[in-house]
Design an enzyme around this catalytic site. Sequence first.
Site, PDB file in Angstrom:
ATOM      1  CG  ASP A 119      -5.491   7.778  21.924  1.00  0.00           C
ATOM      2  OD1 ASP A 119      -5.667   7.656  23.146  1.00  0.00           O
ATOM      3  OD2 ASP A 119      -6.006   8.694  21.257  1.00  0.00           O
ATOM      4  CE1 TYR A 121     -14.014   7.202  19.584  1.00  0.00           C
ATOM      5  CE2 TYR A 121     -14.786   5.117  18.685  1.00  0.00           C
ATOM      6  CZ  TYR A 121     -14.893   6.493  18.786  1.00  0.00           C
ATOM      7  OH  TYR A 121     -15.881   7.154  18.086  1.00  0.00           O
ATOM      8  CG  HIS A 126     -15.321  10.343  22.714  1.00  0.00           C
ATOM      9  ND1 HIS A 126     -15.379  11.648  22.261  1.00  0.00           N
ATOM     10  CD2 HIS A 126     -14.415   9.711  21.907  1.00  0.00           C
ATOM     11  CE1 HIS A 126     -14.539  11.811  21.250  1.00  0.00           C
ATOM     12  NE2 HIS A 126     -13.943  10.645  21.015  1.00  0.00           N
ATOM     13  NE  ARG A 135     -21.502   5.177  12.765  1.00  0.00           N
ATOM     14  CZ  ARG A 135     -20.483   5.431  13.575  1.00  0.00           C
ATOM     15  NH1 ARG A 135     -19.393   6.017  13.100  1.00  0.00           N
ATOM     16  NH2 ARG A 135     -20.547   5.121  14.855  1.00  0.00           N
ATOM     17  CD  GLU A 188      -9.383  12.632  20.665  1.00  0.00           C
ATOM     18  OE1 GLU A 188      -8.620  11.751  21.105  1.00  0.00           O
ATOM     19  OE2 GLU A 188     -10.140  12.467  19.698  1.00  0.00           O
ATOM     20  CD  GLU A 190      -6.901  10.565  24.538  1.00  0.00           C
ATOM     21  OE1 GLU A 190      -6.225   9.547  24.809  1.00  0.00           O
ATOM     22  OE2 GLU A 190      -7.130  10.943  23.377  1.00  0.00           O
ATOM     23  CG  ASP A 222      -4.260  12.012  20.788  1.00  0.00           C
ATOM     24  OD1 ASP A 222      -3.107  12.296  20.433  1.00  0.00           O
ATOM     25  OD2 ASP A 222      -4.970  11.194  20.191  1.00  0.00           O
ATOM     26  NE  ARG A 226     -11.959  15.740  17.006  1.00  0.00           N
ATOM     27  CZ  ARG A 226     -11.786  14.660  17.750  1.00  0.00           C
ATOM     28  NH1 ARG A 226     -11.536  13.501  17.168  1.00  0.00           N
ATOM     29  NH2 ARG A 226     -11.857  14.728  19.062  1.00  0.00           N
ATOM     30  CD  GLN A 229     -10.118  11.720  13.987  1.00  0.00           C
ATOM     31  OE1 GLN A 229     -10.048  12.816  14.544  1.00  0.00           O
ATOM     32  NE2 GLN A 229     -10.550  10.643  14.602  1.00  0.00           N
ATOM     33  CE1 TYR A 233     -13.434   6.477  10.394  1.00  0.00           C
ATOM     34  CE2 TYR A 233     -13.660   8.547   9.209  1.00  0.00           C
ATOM     35  CZ  TYR A 233     -14.226   7.442   9.798  1.00  0.00           C
ATOM     36  OH  TYR A 233     -15.587   7.281   9.795  1.00  0.00           O
ATOM     37  CE  LYS A 242      -7.580  11.212  16.898  1.00  0.00           C
ATOM     38  NZ  LYS A 242      -8.150  11.620  18.199  1.00  0.00           N
ATOM     39  CB  THR A 246       0.201  13.039  21.966  1.00  0.00           C
ATOM     40  OG1 THR A 246      -0.406  12.578  20.755  1.00  0.00           O
ATOM     41  CG2 THR A 246      -0.555  12.472  23.157  1.00  0.00           C
ATOM     42  CB  THR A 333     -12.245  11.765  23.896  1.00  0.00           C
ATOM     43  OG1 THR A 333     -11.399  12.201  22.843  1.00  0.00           O
ATOM     44  CG2 THR A 333     -12.967  12.956  24.489  1.00  0.00           C
ATOM     45  CD  GLU A 347     -17.443  13.914  22.901  1.00  0.00           C
ATOM     46  OE1 GLU A 347     -18.251  13.210  23.520  1.00  0.00           O
ATOM     47  OE2 GLU A 347     -16.227  13.992  23.191  1.00  0.00           O
TER      48      GLU A 347
END
Length: 398
Positions: A119, A121, A126, A135, A188, A190, A222, A226, A229, A233, A242, A246, A333, A347
């Site tokens: 997968d 990114y 996204h 952040r 997600e 995709e 997917d 969260r 994750q 992660y 994750k 899927t 995503t 999001e």
Amino acid sequence: MSWVPVPDGSGFTLDNLPYGVFTPLRGGRPVGGPRVGVAIGEHVLDLAAMWAGTPLGADLATGSLNRFLRRGPREWAYVRAEVRRMLETDERRRFCERNLHRVDEVMLHLPVEVADYVDFYASEAHAANLGRIFRPETAEPLLPNWKHLPVGYHGRAGTVVPSGTVVRRPCGQRAAGDFGPTLKLDIEAEVGFVVGAPSALGEPVGTGAFADHVFGVVLVNDWSARDLQRWEYQPLGPFLGKSFATSVSPWVVPLAALEAARVAGPDQRPEPLPYLAEKEPWGLDLQLEILLNGEVVSRPPYRDTYWSPAQMLAHLTANGASLRTGDLYASGTVSGRGDAERGSLIELGWNGERPLRLRDGSERAFLQDGDTVTIRGSAPGVGGGRMGLGEVSGTVVG
């Protein structure tokens, strides 16, 4: 034009002819074993029957597309051309009619036996949204490597499931000393790419060889926990948040059907390294649609995706990793720049700060038990109009 009736608005036109694996039903019960077919309108043509008694027919009379895909691009082109001729002319019409099944009288299966699952990114919108969410104190939402390479992780092939499979809310560590079911179950939306022709170990696959190896496109959800994750992660990336499920759509739309959808991708700055350069662009003008309990909540555009599928494949194999028939890799995503073009709930609801309000007055920050998520897709057809990519759906249970 096909002699098989194709209702107005059907996405499965003669220009499309997506491949899937099905079992005929009689009185709701399976008749015979699974076999490969193509969708046309509201019907499925049994390809195993069309080539019965031949080695090709034997490869089509299986529970996955893998043996057919292993035959490579020349055979893919031959079968597509022959199927189209069968459906356009009366030459084999009577035989075809005996092997046409209404789509509501078949059971659809996972189309491929998934070898490896990767997968990516690849959507800038996204990645930037998640950077702003997690952040907020940094001026640049993207991490330093993001525009230099297609970021990805190796997922779990054994939990790739067909559309319609229920999704059980996963458990895991949500924080230090805190184990339990996820409180932030997400989706997600995709686009996935199915590898047909393998490659040799130690030999990278360049962007120009994309269509020599990739057979077609599926839709992917997917599912993501969260909170799991977020805690796990760092420093090695996604894991239990994750790997629990899927979902993929049952129909694989061949690349040959997507010629009218090919577009140049976004301008890439800094200029990618030579192994990621593309002489011919492989951006795709695909339109996705996310439904939550039957209500459209977002329409993400795939054409804005920063890294193309050819670049993802080139990066996946740049170290000499080999491709296997049945490999599946996905875009990550898909999100656009607009608020109504975001491909995940994290999001759309900005990590719970601004929950979605649905028509029935309820709100969703993340998924609740009993929620059903469906992702649809479409693309421009070579004969004009829109082609369907089918849909992938799943319902959450506790």
